[in-house]
Design an enzyme around this catalytic site. Structure first.
Site, PDB file in Angstrom:
ATOM      1  CD  GLU A 184      -5.045   6.224   1.995  1.00 54.18           C
ATOM      2  OE1 GLU A 184      -4.553   4.920   2.425  1.00 54.18           O
ATOM      3  OE2 GLU A 184      -3.620   6.868   1.987  1.00 54.18           O
TER       4      GLU A 184
ATOM      5  CG  HIS B 172       0.579   6.009  -0.304  1.00 52.37           C
ATOM      6  ND1 HIS B 172      -0.453   6.546  -1.340  1.00 52.37           N
ATOM      7  CD2 HIS B 172      -0.480   5.087   0.647  1.00 52.37           C
ATOM      8  CE1 HIS B 172      -2.065   6.658  -0.653  1.00 52.37           C
ATOM      9  NE2 HIS B 172      -1.452   6.208   1.017  1.00 52.37           N
TER      10      HIS B 172
ATOM     11  CG  HIS C  14      -1.329   1.037   1.022  1.00 55.42           C
ATOM     12  ND1 HIS C  14      -3.217   1.572   1.283  1.00 55.42           N
ATOM     13  CD2 HIS C  14      -1.724   2.158   2.066  1.00 55.42           C
ATOM     14  CE1 HIS C  14      -3.359   2.432   1.287  1.00 55.42           C
ATOM     15  NE2 HIS C  14      -2.706   3.703   1.883  1.00 55.42           N
ATOM     16  CD  GLU C  15       2.156   2.946   3.710  1.00 61.12           C
ATOM     17  OE1 GLU C  15       2.059   5.117   3.363  1.00 61.12           O
ATOM     18  OE2 GLU C  15       0.913   2.983   4.357  1.00 61.12           O
TER      19      GLU C  15
END
Length: 297
Positions: A217, A144, A140-141
């Site tokens: 997100e 980003h 997830h990071e």
């Protein structure tokens, strides 16, 4: 990176042109509006740009995050290996990897560019998540970073800041001129009106910025699912519910954490993260087999 710089300049120019047209239509003196536009752009983008350039340094100082230069144990070695593998799959340079002391399950990514980023996880995450769940959070990071979310958020905030500064003063001049019988000297009434309008327009700008933050997100969750696996990402978000809404991250870093606040009604418009139930449902609607993470250069 060149494309992002071009986007920054093109966006800036578009704002100047659009606001110049609006002010001409409203009958504002173009000589005065030119100075206003320059001032608004400098102030509107200046703070966002400086915050972006200092983001890694601020994040490290404010959270006490310790960058892993040489792994001291098997857990740190696994963190480095996992982020390295995911970064290669996403087509970005290896970010710095750090651990910060916090009881809640959380992680964040920040940095001035896709190839100069920081990915940090909390000690609470390492204690409460298994390797599969932690891998999904790291994905997830990394997503980003690969999506360029930090730079894009700066651009969005800069555009909104510019609009707020200019529109508050344009409307302030109109109101001051109307109440003063056409006298636009900019007295106390003008400055008081501008202060109120800054707050009102700033409130609406925050709603737009937070909507974009929630949207990214969902994209980062999808990226984490593609890098680590959909079921791992769903399991990670379900585990995250144990401490969701509890964060010790400083305000300037909270928007980049995987865990967000909880709110209902109108307050939900100002949240940086969507509700966990919505994030999980969006992942469940994803195809079982998804293409590799889409990298935005």
């Amino acid at each position: 990176m060149l494309k992002r710089i071009t986007l920054f300049l093109a966006t800036n120019l578009a704002v100047l042109v659009l606001l110049s047209i609006v002010m001409r239509l409203l009958g504002v003196d173009p000589q005065t509006s030119g100075g206003l536009l320059v001032m608004a752009t400098l102030f509107g983008f200046g703070g966002s740009f400086i915050s972006l350039m200092m983001s890694k340094w601020v994040a490290k100082r404010s959270t006490g995050a310790q960058v892993i230069d040489q792994p001291r144990n098997e857990s740190e070695r696994w963190l480095l290996d996992t982020v390295r593998r995911q970064s290669e799959a996403a087509g970005i340079a290896m970010p710095e990897v750090a651990v910060y002391d916090a009881p809640e399950i959380n992680a964040f990514a920040t940095g001035p560019s896709r190839n100069d980023a920081l990915v940090a996880v909390s000690t609470g995450l390492l204690r409460n998540m298994d390797r599969d769940e932690a891998e999904a959070v790291l994905g997830h990071e990394v997503s980003h970073v690969a999506n360029g979310d930090m730079v894009t958020m700066m651009l969005v905030q800069g555009v909104l800041n510019t609009f707020v500064i200019v529109l508050a003063r344009v409307v302030g001049r109109m109101i001051d001129g109307y109440l003063g019988g056409g006298d636009r000297r900019g007295g106390f009434g003008y400055f008081a009106t501008v202060m109120v309008l800054d707050l009102v327009f700033g409130l609406f700008a925050s709603v737009i910025a937070m909507w974009f933050s929630r949207h990214r997100e969902f994209r980062a969750d999808a990226g984490g699912a593609r890098l680590a696996g959909r079921e791992k990402m769903i399991s990670a978000l379900e585990k995250l519910s144990r401490t969701y809404g509890e964060t010790t991250l400083p305000k300037q870093v909270q928007a980049f954490g995987i865990s967000g606040g909880v709110a209902h009604g109108l307050r939900s418009l100002f949240m940086t993260h969507p509700p966990l139930a919505e994030r999980i449902e969006a992942l469940r609607r994803m195809p079982t087999e998804a293409p590799s993470v889409r990298v935005v250069s």
